[in-house]
Design a protein around this motif. Sequence first.
Motif, PDB file in Angstrom:
ATOM      1  N   TYR A  37      51.378  78.958  50.914  1.00  0.00           N
ATOM      2  CA  TYR A  37      51.501  78.132  49.709  1.00  0.00           C
ATOM      3  C   TYR A  37      52.946  77.677  49.586  1.00  0.00           C
ATOM      4  O   TYR A  37      53.862  78.305  50.121  1.00  0.00           O
ATOM      5  N   ILE A  38      53.092  76.575  48.831  1.00  0.00           N
ATOM      6  CA  ILE A  38      54.444  76.065  48.579  1.00  0.00           C
ATOM      7  C   ILE A  38      54.794  76.389  47.131  1.00  0.00           C
ATOM      8  O   ILE A  38      54.071  75.978  46.220  1.00  0.00           O
ATOM      9  N   GLU A  68      53.696  66.874  53.122  1.00  0.00           N
ATOM     10  CA  GLU A  68      54.530  65.768  53.595  1.00  0.00           C
ATOM     11  C   GLU A  68      55.803  65.614  52.760  1.00  0.00           C
ATOM     12  O   GLU A  68      56.860  65.274  53.277  1.00  0.00           O
ATOM     13  N   ASP A  69      55.659  65.902  51.452  1.00  0.00           N
ATOM     14  CA  ASP A  69      56.816  65.763  50.554  1.00  0.00           C
ATOM     15  C   ASP A  69      57.948  66.723  50.889  1.00  0.00           C
ATOM     16  O   ASP A  69      59.072  66.553  50.427  1.00  0.00           O
ATOM     17  N   LEU A  70      57.631  67.760  51.666  1.00  0.00           N
ATOM     18  CA  LEU A  70      58.668  68.741  52.007  1.00  0.00           C
ATOM     19  C   LEU A  70      59.747  68.146  52.886  1.00  0.00           C
ATOM     20  O   LEU A  70      60.874  68.613  52.907  1.00  0.00           O
ATOM     21  N   LYS A  71      59.388  67.121  53.651  1.00  0.00           N
ATOM     22  CA  LYS A  71      60.329  66.562  54.634  1.00  0.00           C
ATOM     23  C   LYS A  71      61.601  66.066  53.958  1.00  0.00           C
ATOM     24  O   LYS A  71      61.555  65.372  52.959  1.00  0.00           O
ATOM     25  N   GLY A  72      62.718  66.490  54.524  1.00  0.00           N
ATOM     26  CA  GLY A  72      64.006  66.091  53.972  1.00  0.00           C
ATOM     27  C   GLY A  72      64.442  66.943  52.798  1.00  0.00           C
ATOM     28  O   GLY A  72      65.498  66.732  52.229  1.00  0.00           O
ATOM     29  N   LYS A  73      63.615  67.924  52.400  1.00  0.00           N
ATOM     30  CA  LYS A  73      63.977  68.790  51.278  1.00  0.00           C
ATOM     31  C   LYS A  73      64.529  70.124  51.800  1.00  0.00           C
ATOM     32  O   LYS A  73      64.339  70.487  52.960  1.00  0.00           O
ATOM     33  N   LYS A 130      57.327  73.775  62.367  1.00  0.00           N
ATOM     34  CA  LYS A 130      56.365  72.871  63.009  1.00  0.00           C
ATOM     35  C   LYS A 130      56.464  71.458  62.440  1.00  0.00           C
ATOM     36  O   LYS A 130      56.166  70.489  63.114  1.00  0.00           O
ATOM     37  N   LEU A 131      56.887  71.373  61.179  1.00  0.00           N
ATOM     38  CA  LEU A 131      57.065  70.055  60.562  1.00  0.00           C
ATOM     39  C   LEU A 131      58.340  69.386  61.066  1.00  0.00           C
ATOM     40  O   LEU A 131      58.689  68.290  60.639  1.00  0.00           O
ATOM     41  N   GLY A 132      59.065  70.073  61.932  1.00  0.00           N
ATOM     42  CA  GLY A 132      60.302  69.525  62.472  1.00  0.00           C
ATOM     43  C   GLY A 132      61.489  69.782  61.570  1.00  0.00           C
ATOM     44  O   GLY A 132      62.516  69.120  61.676  1.00  0.00           O
ATOM     45  N   MET A 133      61.353  70.761  60.666  1.00  0.00           N
ATOM     46  CA  MET A 133      62.455  71.032  59.738  1.00  0.00           C
ATOM     47  C   MET A 133      63.094  72.386  60.045  1.00  0.00           C
ATOM     48  O   MET A 133      62.490  73.229  60.689  1.00  0.00           O
ATOM     49  N   VAL A 189      58.370  78.433  37.949  1.00  0.00           N
ATOM     50  CA  VAL A 189      57.845  78.316  39.310  1.00  0.00           C
ATOM     51  C   VAL A 189      56.356  77.996  39.260  1.00  0.00           C
ATOM     52  O   VAL A 189      55.608  78.583  38.480  1.00  0.00           O
ATOM     53  N   GLN A 190      55.936  77.044  40.066  1.00  0.00           N
ATOM     54  CA  GLN A 190      54.512  76.755  40.224  1.00  0.00           C
ATOM     55  C   GLN A 190      54.197  76.741  41.716  1.00  0.00           C
ATOM     56  O   GLN A 190      55.107  76.805  42.540  1.00  0.00           O
ATOM     57  N   TYR A 191      52.897  76.666  42.032  1.00  0.00           N
ATOM     58  CA  TYR A 191      52.572  76.640  43.449  1.00  0.00           C
ATOM     59  C   TYR A 191      51.673  75.458  43.803  1.00  0.00           C
ATOM     60  O   TYR A 191      50.957  74.928  42.956  1.00  0.00           O
ATOM     61  N   ILE A 192      51.763  75.041  45.056  1.00  0.00           N
ATOM     62  CA  ILE A 192      50.928  73.974  45.595  1.00  0.00           C
ATOM     63  C   ILE A 192      50.219  74.560  46.801  1.00  0.00           C
ATOM     64  O   ILE A 192      50.837  75.258  47.611  1.00  0.00           O
ATOM     65  N   LYS A 193      48.911  74.264  46.894  1.00  0.00           N
ATOM     66  CA  LYS A 193      48.163  74.865  47.986  1.00  0.00           C
ATOM     67  C   LYS A 193      48.506  74.253  49.342  1.00  0.00           C
ATOM     68  O   LYS A 193      48.482  74.929  50.350  1.00  0.00           O
ATOM     69  N   GLY A 194      48.865  72.950  49.349  1.00  0.00           N
ATOM     70  CA  GLY A 194      49.145  72.313  50.638  1.00  0.00           C
ATOM     71  C   GLY A 194      47.907  72.359  51.508  1.00  0.00           C
ATOM     72  O   GLY A 194      46.808  72.629  51.033  1.00  0.00           O
ATOM     73  N   ASP A 195      48.043  72.141  52.786  1.00  0.00           N
ATOM     74  CA  ASP A 195      46.866  72.274  53.651  1.00  0.00           C
ATOM     75  C   ASP A 195      47.280  72.942  54.955  1.00  0.00           C
ATOM     76  O   ASP A 195      46.984  72.485  56.047  1.00  0.00           O
TER      77      ASP A 195
END
Lengths: 262, 225
Positions: A128-129, A141-146, A162-165, A207-213
């Motif tokens: 989870y995020i 996807e929103d994680l990129k650059g963060k 794996k996302l290249g970060m 703090v909240q969470y996002i399930k992502g995939d």
Amino acid sequence: MKKTKSVRFTGVALLLVSLFVMTGCGASTVSPSPAQSEKILKVGTDPTFAPFEFKDEKDQLTGFDSDLIKAIGEDLGYTVKVESASFDGLIPSLQAGKYDAVIAAMTITDERAQNVLFSDKYLMATQYIATKKDSKIKTVEDLKGKKVGVQNSTTGQMVVEKLGMTPNKYDTVPDAITDLINGGLDAVVADSPVVLYFIKQNPNADVQYIKGDFPKEYYGIALKLGNQELDDKVNASLKKLRENGKYNEIYKKWFNEETPKI
Amino acid sequence: MDLNWKSAIDSIPILNKAAVLTLELTAVAVAIGVVIGLLMALARLSKSKVVRAAAIGYIDFFRGTPLLVQIFLVYFLAPKIFHWDTLPNNYQYFAGVLAMGLNSGAYIAEIFRAGIQSIDRGQSEAARSLGMAHSQSMRYVILPQAFKRVIPPLGNEFIALLKDSSLLSIIAIQELFYSGKIIVGRTFQPIPMYITVALYYLVMTQLISQWVSYMERRLGKNDIR
């Protein structure tokens, strides 16, 4: 002056050489593990990972993994002795023979399976995020650059990489979440039960969470490579505990729901 | 972030236990360090070039590399040297104290050497002219005086080592800092916990420095005529 220098150099050289000689001798004569006569199961874990393994108000280890390994030990007739270490030190210590087993909410991965022998999967989780409540991050996807934080050597780190970060790697999940709350990070990626537990324990935290995939992952008990005998025993015991309801009892205690099918 | 001080206050019994362990680990390490340090200081002043070189090599290595690295080295190296395949119980305490002791031995060696060299040359010359051997003059004349002079730097070393013992958390010794960290793993309240942990260290270092200055005064008494 010159003389002192050469004496000093000889000294350091002597010491280094003796160190290498000692290790050289040691490495070549280590024998394969002898059978243990006592029925003690030495288990390693990282006690900063609630609700799987953490220490209660009385400094006693508790959590889902702790209950499960005790139930397995009881079933197999072992006295379970749990020792703590930081998560990234668990596999090296298992390999060094410090433990017989490691139970630490450890996801079975191909990479790890080259270094340890995994039991059958015993729990399903995903990543989870965790973000601040007003965060604009809604998807993976929103994680990129963060700025993303993870616990070192965890599957959270692997999926972010794996996302290249390049995530910031922390010693524990609470360290990473604290940095998120302080504004040092935009998100923390960690095992779903841990994120949920944090939010349950700290409803007022921002703090909240996002399930992502992120893909599903399965936890396994890690054993020393080649220890097939113990692996068979642990797997038989896991199967038995699932069938006789003990597993479900432990699961309900920690997650307030019936065991999902995995 | 809400600060929940209750989480820290509730943890005091656990922290007390950890503080005692921290003191014990440090005391054992300093004891090992004093023995090694004395031997190394004498070796450092030896007439033999080989003995001197060995002592200098030891001192340079342990003062010239980080304690954290030394802890890891001892922790992973000792089982190889002793040919252990399965590690003994509580092995990390052994490794941790040994690493700290080896490290402080190097610093204490230099403290002792400075102490020995600070004693006026006339003292050993007088002892020798009374017919004492070199070892006797060292034992009965030089060292007792030197020891008095090294009490303050030894106290500093004890305090420095007490603080450095927090590095042992890296090999999962549940001393003060690691205890705090484990509690934060449950409460998710790092700020009250680490402030409390800092206060624990501060109280301990203050007590030690009081004790050291008391010892200094007591041993210094017969210097005043």
